[in-house]
Design a protein around this motif. Structure first.
Motif, PDB file in Angstrom:
ATOM      1  N   ALA A  56     -13.693 -17.063  33.581  1.00  0.00           N
ATOM      2  CA  ALA A  56     -14.068 -17.920  34.705  1.00  0.00           C
ATOM      3  C   ALA A  56     -14.610 -17.130  35.894  1.00  0.00           C
ATOM      4  O   ALA A  56     -15.628 -17.507  36.487  1.00  0.00           O
ATOM      5  N   SER A  57     -13.966 -16.044  36.263  1.00  0.00           N
ATOM      6  CA  SER A  57     -14.408 -15.293  37.439  1.00  0.00           C
ATOM      7  C   SER A  57     -15.780 -14.671  37.213  1.00  0.00           C
ATOM      8  O   SER A  57     -16.637 -14.683  38.108  1.00  0.00           O
ATOM      9  N   LYS A 103     -19.504 -25.470  41.307  1.00  0.00           N
ATOM     10  CA  LYS A 103     -19.341 -24.609  42.479  1.00  0.00           C
ATOM     11  C   LYS A 103     -20.665 -24.013  42.938  1.00  0.00           C
ATOM     12  O   LYS A 103     -20.863 -23.746  44.127  1.00  0.00           O
ATOM     13  N   ALA A 104     -21.584 -23.796  42.000  1.00  0.00           N
ATOM     14  CA  ALA A 104     -22.883 -23.197  42.333  1.00  0.00           C
ATOM     15  C   ALA A 104     -23.929 -24.244  42.723  1.00  0.00           C
ATOM     16  O   ALA A 104     -25.109 -23.902  42.903  1.00  0.00           O
ATOM     17  N   THR A 117     -15.261 -23.985  31.499  1.00  0.00           N
ATOM     18  CA  THR A 117     -15.481 -22.892  32.444  1.00  0.00           C
ATOM     19  C   THR A 117     -16.877 -22.950  33.044  1.00  0.00           C
ATOM     20  O   THR A 117     -17.063 -22.839  34.263  1.00  0.00           O
ATOM     21  N   LEU A 118     -17.872 -23.149  32.198  1.00  0.00           N
ATOM     22  CA  LEU A 118     -19.256 -23.150  32.670  1.00  0.00           C
ATOM     23  C   LEU A 118     -19.560 -24.367  33.526  1.00  0.00           C
ATOM     24  O   LEU A 118     -20.271 -24.271  34.537  1.00  0.00           O
ATOM     25  N   ALA A 123     -18.009 -23.843  36.958  1.00  0.00           N
ATOM     26  CA  ALA A 123     -18.776 -22.845  37.700  1.00  0.00           C
ATOM     27  C   ALA A 123     -20.101 -23.429  38.168  1.00  0.00           C
ATOM     28  O   ALA A 123     -20.576 -23.122  39.276  1.00  0.00           O
ATOM     29  N   SER A 124     -20.719 -24.284  37.363  1.00  0.00           N
ATOM     30  CA  SER A 124     -21.975 -24.934  37.739  1.00  0.00           C
ATOM     31  C   SER A 124     -21.771 -25.856  38.935  1.00  0.00           C
ATOM     32  O   SER A 124     -22.623 -25.938  39.825  1.00  0.00           O
ATOM     33  N   VAL A 152     -18.140 -15.732  35.086  1.00  0.00           N
ATOM     34  CA  VAL A 152     -19.131 -16.806  35.008  1.00  0.00           C
ATOM     35  C   VAL A 152     -19.443 -17.340  36.409  1.00  0.00           C
ATOM     36  O   VAL A 152     -20.611 -17.558  36.769  1.00  0.00           O
ATOM     37  N   GLU A 153     -18.415 -17.550  37.212  1.00  0.00           N
ATOM     38  CA  GLU A 153     -18.629 -18.026  38.582  1.00  0.00           C
ATOM     39  C   GLU A 153     -19.483 -17.054  39.378  1.00  0.00           C
ATOM     40  O   GLU A 153     -20.406 -17.461  40.093  1.00  0.00           O
ATOM     41  N   LEU A 198     -23.228 -17.209  38.174  1.00  0.00           N
ATOM     42  CA  LEU A 198     -23.943 -18.403  38.623  1.00  0.00           C
ATOM     43  C   LEU A 198     -24.162 -18.397  40.131  1.00  0.00           C
ATOM     44  O   LEU A 198     -25.197 -18.870  40.613  1.00  0.00           O
ATOM     45  N   HIS A 199     -23.197 -17.862  40.874  1.00  0.00           N
ATOM     46  CA  HIS A 199     -23.358 -17.752  42.328  1.00  0.00           C
ATOM     47  C   HIS A 199     -24.543 -16.853  42.653  1.00  0.00           C
ATOM     48  O   HIS A 199     -25.301 -17.125  43.603  1.00  0.00           O
TER      49      HIS A 199
END
Length: 326
Positions: free
Chosen positions: A58-59, A108-109, A101-102, A105-106, A61-62, A65-66
């Motif tokens: 998770a970290s 958040k981005a 997870t993806l 993250a998407s 991937v985040e 994407l960020h």
């Protein structure tokens, strides 16, 4: 310039999507698993970037994407769709955990659209063409994991408002398909004057041309949706039996060998009814499949024959390299 992130880009449909996006002038970022297969991935191109990553981290991937800030995410990474992919733990990790997870993250981005690919197997066995609002009744680890991922995406979309459509794909075929799958195996064998082992001729599938599927993926990413977690069946709405597709392959190749039916035993997922109900995709996305099966088969043969090295790779996968075309 539009920017898209694609998972599963070393696979059949994903590699085809990547090529289309590049042809449209998009910047494409591929998220690839460690040890990914390289043979489908396009050669170095200025608008293509590759990132090897564990999609369940998770970290990581985040953070990626960020940094990339894609407008669209196309999530095609999957495991278990092929009969030889049987590791239940890997199936669950790839299809459900990585999707969760993806997608988070998407969100958040601030990704505009996260397009999730599901499968017709999520419906289970039906004696009709199921519509998208019917309950999922999946059988087996792969179908169960994909149905669970679809449910997660649908819930997240409705809670967050982010567009997360799920496209339930039927039997996609065309260039870059795995050589051991039915359509390339039929074509490659017929091109050298024989047939592979065949199951019951009444076994049915809804075969949909890969470039039509790519159209649906791109439309789903860009089309506003009243239901941000909408599900769409992506098929032709017409089923074809194994007997019928063998006859079509005979027509486009001229193979005169006699098919030996039931030389392959029936498989657990074989059925004589399997087709998409496509009215929802037509109404909401304005999408319908445009390519007939005969046309798609002919185009696939032409694609195989236009590159000798590619044809050798496909024939070698099926131990057909010493066979003489007829």
């Amino acid at each position: 310039m539009q920017r898209a992130l694609v998972t599963g880009g070393s696979g059949f449909v994903g590699a085809s999507l990547v090529r289309r996006l590049l042809s449209l002038g998009w910047q494409v970022d591929l998220l690839l698993r460690p040890g990914f297969a390289t043979w489908r991935v396009p050669a170095e191109q200025p608008r293509l970037s590759m990132h090897v990553i564990d999609l369940t981290d998770a970290s990581a991937v985040e953070a990626l994407l960020h940094r990339l800030r894609p407008r669209h995410v196309f999530h095609l990474a999957a495991h278990g769709a092929y009969s030889w992919q049987t590791d239940a733990a890997r199936i669950a990790k790839t299809n459900l955990e990585a999707t969760r997870t993806l997608a988070l993250a998407s969100l958040k981005a601030n990704v505009e659209a996260f397009v999730h690919t599901g499968t017709s197997l999520e419906y289970g066995r039906k004696r009709h063409a199921p519509s998208e609002d019917e309950p999922a009744e999946p059988e087996g680890a792969y179908a169960i994991s994909k149905a669970a991922a679809t449910a997660f995406c649908r819930d997240l979309a409705r809670r967050s408002g982010m567009r997360i459509p799920t496209l339930r794909l039927y039997s996609v075929y065309g260039p870059w398909e795995e050589p051991r799958r039915l359509v390339p195996s039929l074509l490659l064998h017929a091109m050298v004057g024989k047939w592979p082992p065949l199951a019951n001729p009444k076994t049915a599938r809804d075969f949909v041309w890969v470039e039509d599927v790519i159209d649906a993926l791109i439309i789903a990413a860009s089309r506003p949706l009243a239901d941000p977690g909408a599900i769409f069946n992506i098929g032709t709405g017409r089923q074809t039996t194994l007997g019928e597709i063998v006859a079509l392959v005979h027509g486009v190749t001229g193979c005169e060998a006699e098919p030996h039916w039931q030389s392959m035993p029936d498989r657990g997922w074989d059925t004589d009814i399997w087709q998409a109900e496509t009215r929802h995709a037509a109404t909401v996305l304005g999408w319908t499949a445009q390519t007939t099966l005969r046309t798609g088969l002919q185009r696939t043969i032409e694609w195989l024959q236009e590159d000798r090295e590619r044809l050798d790779l496909y024939q070698g996968s099926l131990n057909l390299t010493d066979a003489q075309p007829r």
